[in-house]
Enzyme design. Sequence first.
Site, short mmCIF file in Angstrom:
data_model
loop_
_atom_site.label_atom_id
_atom_site.label_comp_id
_atom_site.label_asym_id
_atom_site.label_seq_id
_atom_site.Cartn_x
_atom_site.Cartn_y
_atom_site.Cartn_z
CB THR A 62 -3.04 3.76 -3.96
OG1 THR A 62 -4.08 3.32 -4.83
CG2 THR A 62 -3.66 4.41 -2.74
CB CYS A 63 2.08 3.58 -2.64
SG CYS A 63 3.50 3.97 -1.63
CB VAL A 72 -2.23 1.90 9.32
CG1 VAL A 72 -0.92 2.59 9.02
CG2 VAL A 72 -1.97 0.52 9.86
CB ILE A 73 -5.69 5.19 7.00
CG1 ILE A 73 -4.99 4.43 5.86
CG2 ILE A 73 -6.23 6.53 6.48
CD1 ILE A 73 -5.83 4.21 4.61
CD GLU A 110 -10.79 0.56 15.85
OE1 GLU A 110 -10.36 1.20 14.89
OE2 GLU A 110 -11.21 -0.61 15.76
CG ASP A 112 -2.86 -3.12 -1.60
OD1 ASP A 112 -1.81 -3.60 -1.11
OD2 ASP A 112 -3.27 -1.98 -1.32
CG HIS A 160 28.83 6.41 20.72
ND1 HIS A 160 27.69 6.23 21.47
CD2 HIS A 160 29.51 7.46 21.28
CE1 HIS A 160 27.69 7.12 22.47
NE2 HIS A 160 28.78 7.87 22.37
#
Length: 469
Positions: A40-41, A181-182, A201, A314, A446
């Site tokens: 999926t990723c 997140v999605i 939401e 997952d 820097h």
Amino acid sequence: MQEFDIAVIGAGPGGYVAAIYGARQGAKVALIEKDKEGGTCLNRGCIPTKALIRTTEVYKTMQEARRYACSAENIDFDYARMVSRKDRIVTGLVRGVQSLLTNNGVTTFKGLGQFVDAHTIKIQQTDSQTQIRAKHIIAATGSQPTELPIPGAEESFVMGSEEALAMTELPKSLAIIGAGVIGMEFASMFARLGVEVTLLEYLDDVLALLDRDLTQDVERNLRMAGVKLHTGSQVTAMEKTAEGGALIHFKNVASGEPMPSIEAEKVLMAVGRRPFSKGLGAEEIGIELQARSGAIAVNDLMQTNIRHIYAIGDVTGGMMLAHVASHQAIVAVNNIMGREHKMDYKAVPNAIFTDPEIASVGLSEQEAHDNEIPIRVGRFPFAGNGKALALGNSRGFVKLIAHKKTNVLLGGAVVGPGATDLISEITLAVRHGLTADDVTDTIHAHPTLPEAIMEAAWDVGSGALHLAD
Ligand code: NAD
């Protein structure tokens, strides 16, 4: 029947990493995948969204050309070509994974993997089937989107993130259910392209797991881009309008009162993902699943209750993140190869590709408060960082959370330019128990964005050097 030391089922960022690493450790490895390598990723998640988001960043920068003393006229984008660019990036990466597997001597089987017994896997192809045996098996079958059990959820205007990424034309309007997140990444991306976005939401806050100060800038940017945000809102039903679009009914969670329904051409359902273990035959051979989620239960060595069978990613529930899956892969293979390795979740970075980016790791301020952990918080705004000002992107800040007594860094977060890359330095510090003084005692180049991390570390102690009190 072919025999292997390790058979891995599923070739996402958990499974393919396990296969490559296992082969490099000298094991004879089989990898079984029903679709494309990368899971999926790579194919339908992390990578395609980042490719599209990058174009929206370029588009936004061009629109803001005057801020950089440039001029640009007739600025436009071609969504179909954006999608082709995304597809080219994905295809290239899939080929890269395929050649890594081949070059490392992994045997890849195309088809659906299913347990026959605790050492045998059946691989089902369209018109044939094969069986292989393995001393150790790693299940890495991933997750699938959760669907809301509400009337209208089956309508053709409803998409998951995978269908949303496959669109070749932009809708005029889009309602997104779920500001996790999605939902937030897609809202940022589509709003930049001029789609009328409404976010719905259930909870009172977007990205509810994060400290509130981390989400203020992204909420502000979404509102400025015209996104309508309804928090504390529960979608109850959807129906098709005469034009084929969606009419979405929702209510206020606190009062239970129905709210005025909204219309949108398409609906993106982004209310979470659930472990995908269906059809694997895991339960049938006695592998223990978690009752509610169906996730494969594992210990901290990534072993299931059948000790030579492991599960990663997952499908084990928990933190559904590609980088967690890849790390679990290393842990599982080390244990298989006889080197005990425990999974440690103390320093798991979150990287959220909204506008601005948000990243966090370890303990949050809220968690410290809830668990009565005494902390000292150091902050530094990008407005005081020369590189951020030169980039023209100085909104946001770095926050470090240290233990009050020891100054050991327990967590941190970055909102703003490069946040998802900058979080790595804080992750390393949290993972290895470094103190804020360890960070200030490290020379930072820097002018760079990571200097903001060093300044936040100074702020944990005597105060940031480049900030007036
Ligand atoms: P999520 O859990 O992050 O968010 C789902 C949101 O939907 C929650 O805020 C929840 O409160 C809300 N919700 C649930 N039911 C609702 C309802 N009836 N009405 C309105 N809102 C409702 O899940 P996601 O955004 O779908 O992402 C799925 C998984 O993919 C997550 O595990 C996520 O971490 C992962 N992911 C990660 C990234 C990343 O790290 N950059 C990107 C995409 C996805």
